[in-house]
Design a protein around this motif. Sequence first.
Motif, PDB file in Angstrom:
ATOM      1  N   SER A  30      -3.429  13.754  10.994  1.00 54.11           N
ATOM      2  CA  SER A  30      -2.926  14.099  12.322  1.00 54.11           C
ATOM      3  C   SER A  30      -3.853  13.678  13.459  1.00 54.11           C
ATOM      4  N   ALA A  31      -5.147  13.572  13.169  1.00 55.65           N
ATOM      5  CA  ALA A  31      -6.102  13.191  14.212  1.00 55.65           C
ATOM      6  C   ALA A  31      -6.251  11.675  14.352  1.00 55.65           C
ATOM      7  N   GLU A  32      -5.572  10.902  13.483  1.00 59.66           N
ATOM      8  CA  GLU A  32      -5.697   9.444  13.484  1.00 59.66           C
ATOM      9  C   GLU A  32      -4.386   8.788  13.923  1.00 59.66           C
ATOM     10  N   TYR A  33      -4.511   7.529  14.371  1.00 64.17           N
ATOM     11  CA  TYR A  33      -3.311   6.745  14.635  1.00 64.17           C
ATOM     12  C   TYR A  33      -2.924   6.068  13.326  1.00 64.17           C
ATOM     13  N   TYR A  34      -1.759   6.409  12.810  1.00 67.35           N
ATOM     14  CA  TYR A  34      -1.357   5.880  11.504  1.00 67.35           C
ATOM     15  C   TYR A  34       0.127   5.532  11.511  1.00 67.35           C
ATOM     16  N   LYS A  35       0.522   4.775  10.504  1.00 65.60           N
ATOM     17  CA  LYS A  35       1.946   4.517  10.289  1.00 65.60           C
ATOM     18  C   LYS A  35       2.210   4.443   8.789  1.00 65.60           C
ATOM     19  N   SER A  36       3.398   4.819   8.393  1.00 65.52           N
ATOM     20  CA  SER A  36       3.812   4.745   6.992  1.00 65.52           C
ATOM     21  C   SER A  36       4.137   3.295   6.642  1.00 65.52           C
ATOM     22  N   ILE A  37       3.668   2.841   5.483  1.00 70.15           N
ATOM     23  CA  ILE A  37       3.938   1.474   5.024  1.00 70.15           C
ATOM     24  C   ILE A  37       4.375   1.535   3.560  1.00 70.15           C
ATOM     25  N   PRO A  38       5.100   0.511   3.081  1.00 71.76           N
ATOM     26  CA  PRO A  38       5.457   0.482   1.657  1.00 71.76           C
ATOM     27  C   PRO A  38       4.192   0.385   0.795  1.00 71.76           C
ATOM     28  N   THR A  39       4.164   1.112  -0.302  1.00 66.59           N
ATOM     29  CA  THR A  39       3.058   1.008  -1.242  1.00 66.59           C
ATOM     30  C   THR A  39       3.116  -0.362  -1.914  1.00 66.59           C
ATOM     31  N   SER A  40       2.013  -1.081  -1.899  1.00 69.88           N
ATOM     32  CA  SER A  40       1.985  -2.422  -2.468  1.00 69.88           C
ATOM     33  C   SER A  40       1.571  -2.388  -3.936  1.00 69.88           C
ATOM     34  N   LEU A  41       1.786  -3.502  -4.616  1.00 67.81           N
ATOM     35  CA  LEU A  41       1.366  -3.625  -6.001  1.00 67.81           C
ATOM     36  C   LEU A  41      -0.148  -3.472  -6.118  1.00 67.81           C
ATOM     37  N   GLU A  42      -0.879  -4.010  -5.144  1.00 69.82           N
ATOM     38  CA  GLU A  42      -2.339  -3.892  -5.179  1.00 69.82           C
ATOM     39  C   GLU A  42      -2.768  -2.438  -4.998  1.00 69.82           C
ATOM     40  N   ASP A  43      -2.099  -1.695  -4.116  1.00 69.33           N
ATOM     41  CA  ASP A  43      -2.388  -0.266  -3.978  1.00 69.33           C
ATOM     42  C   ASP A  43      -2.234   0.441  -5.322  1.00 69.33           C
ATOM     43  N   VAL A  44      -1.160   0.120  -6.032  1.00 70.09           N
ATOM     44  CA  VAL A  44      -0.874   0.776  -7.304  1.00 70.09           C
ATOM     45  C   VAL A  44      -1.902   0.417  -8.364  1.00 70.09           C
ATOM     46  N   PHE A  45      -2.282  -0.862  -8.436  1.00 77.03           N
ATOM     47  CA  PHE A  45      -3.228  -1.258  -9.475  1.00 77.03           C
ATOM     48  C   PHE A  45      -4.623  -0.706  -9.210  1.00 77.03           C
ATOM     49  N   ILE A  46      -5.003  -0.609  -7.954  1.00 77.16           N
ATOM     50  CA  ILE A  46      -6.279   0.047  -7.641  1.00 77.16           C
ATOM     51  C   ILE A  46      -6.211   1.512  -8.061  1.00 77.16           C
ATOM     52  N   TYR A  47      -5.085   2.144  -7.802  1.00 75.72           N
ATOM     53  CA  TYR A  47      -4.896   3.539  -8.197  1.00 75.72           C
ATOM     54  C   TYR A  47      -4.982   3.695  -9.722  1.00 75.72           C
ATOM     55  N   LEU A  48      -4.287   2.822 -10.463  1.00 74.68           N
ATOM     56  CA  LEU A  48      -4.309   2.898 -11.921  1.00 74.68           C
ATOM     57  C   LEU A  48      -5.722   2.695 -12.464  1.00 74.68           C
ATOM     58  N   MET A  49      -6.434   1.734 -11.893  1.00 74.31           N
ATOM     59  CA  MET A  49      -7.774   1.444 -12.378  1.00 74.31           C
ATOM     60  C   MET A  49      -8.710   2.623 -12.150  1.00 74.31           C
ATOM     61  N   LYS A  50      -8.518   3.339 -11.047  1.00 75.65           N
ATOM     62  CA  LYS A  50      -9.387   4.480 -10.744  1.00 75.65           C
ATOM     63  C   LYS A  50      -9.133   5.666 -11.671  1.00 75.65           C
ATOM     64  N   GLN A  51      -7.998   5.647 -12.379  1.00 73.67           N
ATOM     65  CA  GLN A  51      -7.697   6.753 -13.288  1.00 73.67           C
ATOM     66  C   GLN A  51      -8.368   6.596 -14.645  1.00 73.67           C
ATOM     67  N   THR A  52      -9.059   5.478 -14.867  1.00 74.39           N
ATOM     68  CA  THR A  52      -9.608   5.200 -16.197  1.00 74.39           C
ATOM     69  C   THR A  52     -11.100   4.929 -16.124  1.00 74.39           C
ATOM     70  N   HIS A  53     -11.762   5.099 -17.269  1.00 73.67           N
ATOM     71  CA  HIS A  53     -13.138   4.675 -17.465  1.00 73.67           C
ATOM     72  C   HIS A  53     -13.150   3.642 -18.576  1.00 73.67           C
ATOM     73  N   ASP A  54     -14.276   2.975 -18.762  1.00 74.89           N
ATOM     74  CA  ASP A  54     -14.320   1.972 -19.815  1.00 74.89           C
ATOM     75  C   ASP A  54     -14.394   2.644 -21.185  1.00 74.89           C
ATOM     76  N   ASN A  55     -14.397   1.816 -22.243  1.00 72.35           N
ATOM     77  CA  ASN A  55     -14.287   2.324 -23.605  1.00 72.35           C
ATOM     78  C   ASN A  55     -15.450   3.200 -24.025  1.00 72.35           C
ATOM     79  N   TYR A  56     -16.551   3.147 -23.301  1.00 70.85           N
ATOM     80  CA  TYR A  56     -17.684   3.980 -23.651  1.00 70.85           C
ATOM     81  C   TYR A  56     -17.679   5.290 -22.879  1.00 70.85           C
ATOM     82  N   GLY A  57     -16.713   5.405 -21.937  1.00 67.69           N
ATOM     83  CA  GLY A  57     -16.596   6.646 -21.175  1.00 67.69           C
ATOM     84  C   GLY A  57     -15.389   7.427 -21.628  1.00 67.69           C
ATOM     85  N   GLU A  58     -14.913   8.295 -20.758  1.00 67.38           N
ATOM     86  CA  GLU A  58     -13.742   9.101 -21.061  1.00 67.38           C
ATOM     87  C   GLU A  58     -12.688   8.863 -20.006  1.00 67.38           C
TER      88      GLU A  58
END
Length: 309
Positions: free
Chosen positions: A276-304
Amino acid sequence: MNAIDTAIDVRGLNKYFGDKHVVKDLSLTVNRGEILGFLGPNGSGKTTAIRMLCGLLTPDSGEGHCLGYDITTQSDAIKREVGYMTQKFSYWEDLSIRENLDFVARVYELTNRKHIVDEALETLGLTSRSSQLARSLSGGWKQRLALAACMLRHPKLLLLDEPTAGVDPSARRDFWEELHQLAAQGVSVLISTHYMDEAERCHKLAYIAYGNLLAQGSAQSIIERQRLFTYEIMGDRLMDISKSLEKHSAIEQTVIFGSTLHVSGKNPQAIEEVLSAEYYKSIPTSLEDVFIYLMKQTHDNYGETRDTL
């Protein structure tokens, strides 16, 4: 769908190297004339998966077929009908383009080699450069040579492992035009890539992260299944704003794209309250947004794994 329409149909593939579980219960389907983009961070098992599909590695468990052949018992037959292009240029620097192709045709014991090589040179636009040594070629032309070598036997399936890495945008665009022409002729393609513009040119996508297949389907269906709402903030202090927003539970991720900040989350009302304190606009979620999101949900094979998707 019958086997004639399916180039790849595998279920539950697993591969270990020592105690490291590199590919976990992978299931994939690629149809005839379809381009499947295989995406994921480095070290996620993409290359290992591709090698299992073309018969170069035997899975520790799982089953399936490639071009109608059993991947565990008929690997030699698969190799004869698949074109595999590795990440690294693997042809002979001291030979010309024509000599490289002729040598590969000899190895394959192809009859009427001159005609086959001439056809490959013409198809990939290499005829005028056929006498040029491979060592003097740019990345884009080396890529064309490698693809021409793959096509000498007229394979029904191409497995391409990051073929455009380090290649300039114009050469990448030309390469993709060739792929779509081949797909229109019925050739199936599985291609691994890190480029989002290339991912969007595929018919379907599969996203693998550290051995786990996290998403599969069309680009639009993958975006929709994540149910992310994305907003764009423009202006100064984007890094400061990003760090501040990350503290709020409604914000799943913040990513700076040049002079804009993308803010994503699951609850649009809660996000808008935070913004609310920022100037913003709604935009379609891009494929890159989604893949960055998916990658952040995981760790490598030596992690959890942090989250189950």
